[in-house]
Design an enzyme around this catalytic site. Sequence first.
Site, mmCIF file in Angstrom:
data_model
loop_
_atom_site.group_PDB
_atom_site.id
_atom_site.type_symbol
_atom_site.label_atom_id
_atom_site.label_comp_id
_atom_site.label_asym_id
_atom_site.label_seq_id
_atom_site.Cartn_x
_atom_site.Cartn_y
_atom_site.Cartn_z
ATOM 1 N N GLY A 259 0.830 -1.195 0.000
ATOM 2 C CA GLY A 259 0.000 0.000 0.000
ATOM 3 C C GLY A 259 0.864 1.244 0.000
ATOM 4 O O GLY A 259 1.794 1.380 -0.791
ATOM 5 N N ASP A 260 0.580 2.173 0.909
ATOM 6 C CA ASP A 260 1.343 3.422 0.988
ATOM 7 C C ASP A 260 2.214 3.465 2.233
ATOM 8 O O ASP A 260 2.524 4.533 2.753
ATOM 9 C CB ASP A 260 0.393 4.625 0.964
ATOM 10 C CG ASP A 260 -0.596 4.612 2.122
ATOM 11 O OD1 ASP A 260 -0.657 3.589 2.848
ATOM 12 O OD2 ASP A 260 -1.310 5.607 2.316
ATOM 13 N N GLU A 261 2.630 2.270 2.715
ATOM 14 C CA GLU A 261 3.449 2.184 3.921
ATOM 15 C C GLU A 261 4.914 1.938 3.548
ATOM 16 O O GLU A 261 5.234 0.975 2.844
ATOM 17 C CB GLU A 261 2.972 1.052 4.824
ATOM 18 C CG GLU A 261 1.543 1.202 5.323
ATOM 19 C CD GLU A 261 1.121 -0.015 6.127
ATOM 20 O OE1 GLU A 261 1.574 -0.141 7.293
ATOM 21 O OE2 GLU A 261 0.380 -0.850 5.586
#
Length: 344
Positions: A259-261
Site C-alpha cells: 500500500g502506501d506504507e
Amino acid sequence: MKTTTQSATFRERLLWRLARTLRLPVEGVAASGLAGASAREAAQRARETEARLQMYAAAFRSSSDAMVLLTPEGVITEVNPAGEQMTGARRDQLLGHQLFARAEGLNPPELFEAVWCAIRASGSWSGEVLAARLNGEQYPAWLTLNAIRGDDGRVAHLVCVARDITERKRSEAELEHRAFHDPLTGLANRALLSDRLEVALAHAERNGCQLALMYVDLDRFKAINDRWGHAAGDRVLLEIGRRIASLVRSVDTVARLGGDEFVILLAALPSQELAIGIADRLIDAVARPVDLGFDTVAIGASVGVSFFPRDGRDAISLGRNADRALYEAKSAGRGRSRVFRTDD
C-alpha cells in the site's frame, strides 16, 4: 600381443569414460580388456571399439557443451567447437595452454587446489568457476572434470565438460531479487527489512551505537487511487519511493511494506539529530507535486521514529514504538514527524 591387448584395453577405457561423459549408451563397452578372446574375436572387438570411438568423436565435436581433453597436468590437447565458441578463442589458441590459465586471478587459489586434490583422490570434480573469454569478458562456468586412467592405473588424460551458466545465474539473481524486493518500487520488502534489521541490531549491540526505525505513511494517497485509478497510484508510489531512497545513506534500508506504507532503517546512527533531519527532508520531498503525465497531484507524509536502544532493544519493540509515534504524527494534523516518547 600383450601390447595390443593393453592398447585395446586403454582405448576401451577411453571410450567408456568418453561415453559416460557424453551420457551416451555404453552397452557392449567394457574396460576389462580382451584377455582370453580369440584373435578373430579380438579383431572384431577392436573394429567395434574403433567404430564407437569414431561415433563418440563425432559426438565430441557436435556437443553443445564445451569439451576439452587435457593432460594429467591440465594442459589442453583437444577442444571441440563449442569450447572455441564459449572461450572466444580458436583451437590453435587454446592447445598447449593450461585449462585455468584465464581463470587465475579471478578465483581464490584454494579453488584450484581443491580441484586437483579431488582429481587425485577420486578422479573427478564438479563446480563453478569464474572464467574469462579471449576478449577479457568474464563469465561463470560450471565445470565437470573426469580422469581417464591408463592400463597402469595412472591418470593418462582428463576430460572437462564446461557450460556457460550466465543465463542461469541471471535467472537465479532475478528470482532472489523478487523474493526480497517490492515488485513495484524495487525497494526492500518485509522479509529483507526484517533480515537487515536483525543484522543492524546485532551490530549496534556489539558496538554500542544507535539505530533508528522510521515508519512512513502517505497522506491522502487513497484519494489518488479513487480519482485517477491504480495505475496513477502506482506512478506516485514509484516516484515517492525514489525520493525517499535518495535521502538515505548506502548503509540504510528503505522498504515498502505494501500500500502506501514505507519503513526506513537507519543503521549505525551517529546521532538522533541525523534521523530527525532525514524525517524533515522526507516530508518536504514527498510534498512536492508528482507529475502523472496528464495532471499533477500533491500528497503528504507522516513519519514516526523510534531509536535503539532508548525505545527498544528488539525489532518488535522498535516497530511498535515507531508505529505509535506515527499515530501521534497523524493525530497532530499529518504532514509532520514525531519521535516516540515514553509516557510520564
